[in-house]
Design an enzyme around this catalytic site. Sequence first.
Site, mmCIF file in Angstrom:
data_model
loop_
_atom_site.group_PDB
_atom_site.id
_atom_site.type_symbol
_atom_site.label_atom_id
_atom_site.label_comp_id
_atom_site.label_asym_id
_atom_site.label_seq_id
_atom_site.Cartn_x
_atom_site.Cartn_y
_atom_site.Cartn_z
ATOM 1 N N HIS A 1 11.418 27.633 -3.685
ATOM 2 C CA HIS A 1 10.293 26.869 -3.078
ATOM 3 C C HIS A 1 10.597 25.601 -2.635
ATOM 4 O O HIS A 1 10.194 24.799 -1.971
ATOM 5 C CB HIS A 1 9.101 26.696 -4.191
ATOM 6 C CG HIS A 1 7.899 26.203 -3.448
ATOM 7 N ND1 HIS A 1 7.156 27.142 -2.707
ATOM 8 C CD2 HIS A 1 7.032 25.206 -3.948
ATOM 9 C CE1 HIS A 1 6.090 26.499 -2.289
ATOM 10 N NE2 HIS A 1 5.974 25.409 -3.083
ATOM 11 N N TYR B 1 -0.329 16.843 3.564
ATOM 12 C CA TYR B 1 -0.117 17.901 2.428
ATOM 13 C C TYR B 1 -1.610 18.019 1.863
ATOM 14 O O TYR B 1 -2.216 19.146 2.254
ATOM 15 C CB TYR B 1 0.444 17.212 1.122
ATOM 16 C CG TYR B 1 0.613 18.263 -0.036
ATOM 17 C CD1 TYR B 1 1.544 19.282 -0.096
ATOM 18 C CD2 TYR B 1 -0.113 17.854 -1.065
ATOM 19 C CE1 TYR B 1 1.337 20.162 -1.142
ATOM 20 C CE2 TYR B 1 -0.040 19.030 -2.173
ATOM 21 C CZ TYR B 1 0.765 20.244 -2.199
ATOM 22 O OH TYR B 1 0.803 20.713 -2.964
ATOM 23 N N SER C 1 4.116 24.307 1.543
ATOM 24 C CA SER C 1 3.242 25.032 0.021
ATOM 25 C C SER C 1 1.927 24.818 0.662
ATOM 26 O O SER C 1 1.500 25.213 1.386
ATOM 27 C CB SER C 1 3.899 24.196 -1.010
ATOM 28 O OG SER C 1 3.272 24.757 -2.242
#
Length: 742
Positions: free
Chosen positions: A712, A505, A586
């Site tokens: 999402h 991430y 994301s």
Amino acid sequence: MIALLKVCVPVSVYRFHSIFKSVRRINFSFKKSRANMSFIYPDAKRDGTTEDHHGVKVIDPYRWLEDPDADETKEFVKAQNDITVPYLENCPVREKLKERIKSMWNFPKYSCPFKEGENYYYFYNTGLQNQSVLYKQKTLESEPEIFLDPNEMSKEGLISIPFYEFSENGEYLAYGISESGSDWQKIKIKKVSNGEEFPETIEKVKFSALSWTHDNKGFFYSGYPDAENGVDGTETTSLENHKLIYHKIGTDQSQDVVCVEFPEHPKWMTSASVSHCGQYAVCSVAETCKNNMVYICDLKTLPNGISGLLPLKCIIDNMEAEYSYVTNEGTTFTFRTDRKSPMYRLVNIDFNNTSEDNWKDLMPEHPKYVLEWAECVDNDKLFVCYIEDVKSQLHLHDLKTGKFIHNFPLEVGTITGCSGKKKLSEVFFRFVSFLTPGIIYRCELKEDLNHKEFRTIKVEGFDASKFQTTQVFYPSKDGTKIPMFIIHSKDFVRDGTAPAFLYGYGGFNISLLPHFSVTRLIFSQNFKGVLALPNLRGGGEYGESWHSAGKLLNKQNVFDDFQAAAEYLIENKYTNSKKLTINGGSNGGLLIGACINQRPELYGCALAHCGVMDMLRFHKFTIGSAWISDYGNPDEEKNFHNLLKYSPLHNVRVPKDDQVQYPAVLLFTGDHDDRVVPLHTLKLIAELQYRIGKSPKQVNPLLVRVDTECGHGAGKPTAKIIEELTDMYCFIYNSLDLKYYD
């Protein structure tokens, strides 16, 4: 309060539902092996849109894909599905994978119990329910009963409960509902004593908390009341004029009172928490996902009650640091902050004398560990959670002095939930690890300071003793040591031939701590692979300094850290480049997009979920402008040049080395993703197929999966999760030519 703004961390109308449903089920014949196939990609129009950015000519040939209602966009999506769906559905072990995922997912899931009024509550999912159900019971031993079941609100499980709050007396529940995973919510109210639903529905709610006034008559919430009709999660419009609003129960939304607004600052967002004593409204105001100002209103000084804009007193007048309310004793307010303390500290600020010179440290910054959160319990104590080398440590401290009282011994893992209140001495917390599905502990601080096991969550067919977890520290490109967890079975053979799954991430101060994932364990069990999770810079594992080292002009560090993780796994013979799958979502999707451009030879397969792929236009859609805190403003010259260097959309190139191709790529997006709008994914897949897909050496697939009635990720029903995971593993299996082990 700042946690509210984390939801905005990294869509006019995307109507893909009918398109996806009508995909042609064409036959695929596999040539030679699953990993060597030829693909004919759609010939997407390139319209030659060119713009000048600070003297640089930038071509944006797929700008038309930003118009979701255009026939061309719909045709493009259909053409993509005509390729992707057969490739995934014709996986030879698809049914085995789906049944295995379904079987492993089918275990009971519990939240921590929490007490409201005279009742205890907890969320529970029997295993395969689309949404977890809220249960109520009089005592911890009494028979529970269903109090709120979102599965009854939607046959397909498309309605979730993203937030909720009980009134101070426990008689009323205000709860949000989200449809199809959208960030837009509606608020409903339910009476506890008789289960009655109030008639009003509050709409146009987004990025909101709920906080009741202590008279139990109403609550504060946040939203965009001036937003145009049709806010259903499929729009791309940039959001402005977020407001704090007060609703009195039993009245129509038209009578709600706007309490805080900043028309001169249309991008500011605001939320409020009513103080534990009930006298104050503590308001947080922010423009991005990081840092906020703080205002306080003394509700007892309002002669006519909450009837208009609140008379706010500014406590923090700048957005140079992060502040979150912990508790207050009279006019002394305790905040968690990283102001002059990158590892965070607790400070006391007097409402009547707010000058920083008068702030008093309650718990100073720890030199090594991050103070992740603090919760006031039992009137005069603090539950404090630290992050110590990427694992949770839980302590008890004195509220008046900040002094240490007790340590709660834990194994290597994470506290994923804690239910405690200032007025209660009973506390529950939930612990997980890579190999622990969940243990809920109970503490009764009036009795003793030891935590006792209240409930253990078990997964049928999973034996943790057969696996092992190792934490390593590997050097990144600049020599910085990066922590990484590696998980595999104890009989794993480290000879460089096994498949590996590398997840990352690296952004927005978000920490990736140990957590339990049955689906990733399937990769280890049924593919005999290894799992790896590096804690990249940009996260919050080592405080704000670690975050700052991976944001703005330092963003390349995140990609370097991830690439170094891949190199470590290969050099230490956990895997090889042809068997390495990388994954992120994301902001992590941006990570994957950047890394396949920069080092395509390192990976065999790449999966990017809802990635931020157009770094020159991300700030123009929905909540994208809030990400400027991590990425920088593309309209500013220094940030533009930096963003252009790594923007996935703008750096797709055929590798110069004739022996190197791009890894197999599968991009994911959802038609109701109003956080990272689908146009990011659609534009990137078009560019990949145009530039890379036409190369004779590119035999690895470059595909996209567009989900319907899906946002999402939050609130996604179990059935859709299982379907998506099945597709993901089918893609890995096909692309890497893996073997499935029963």
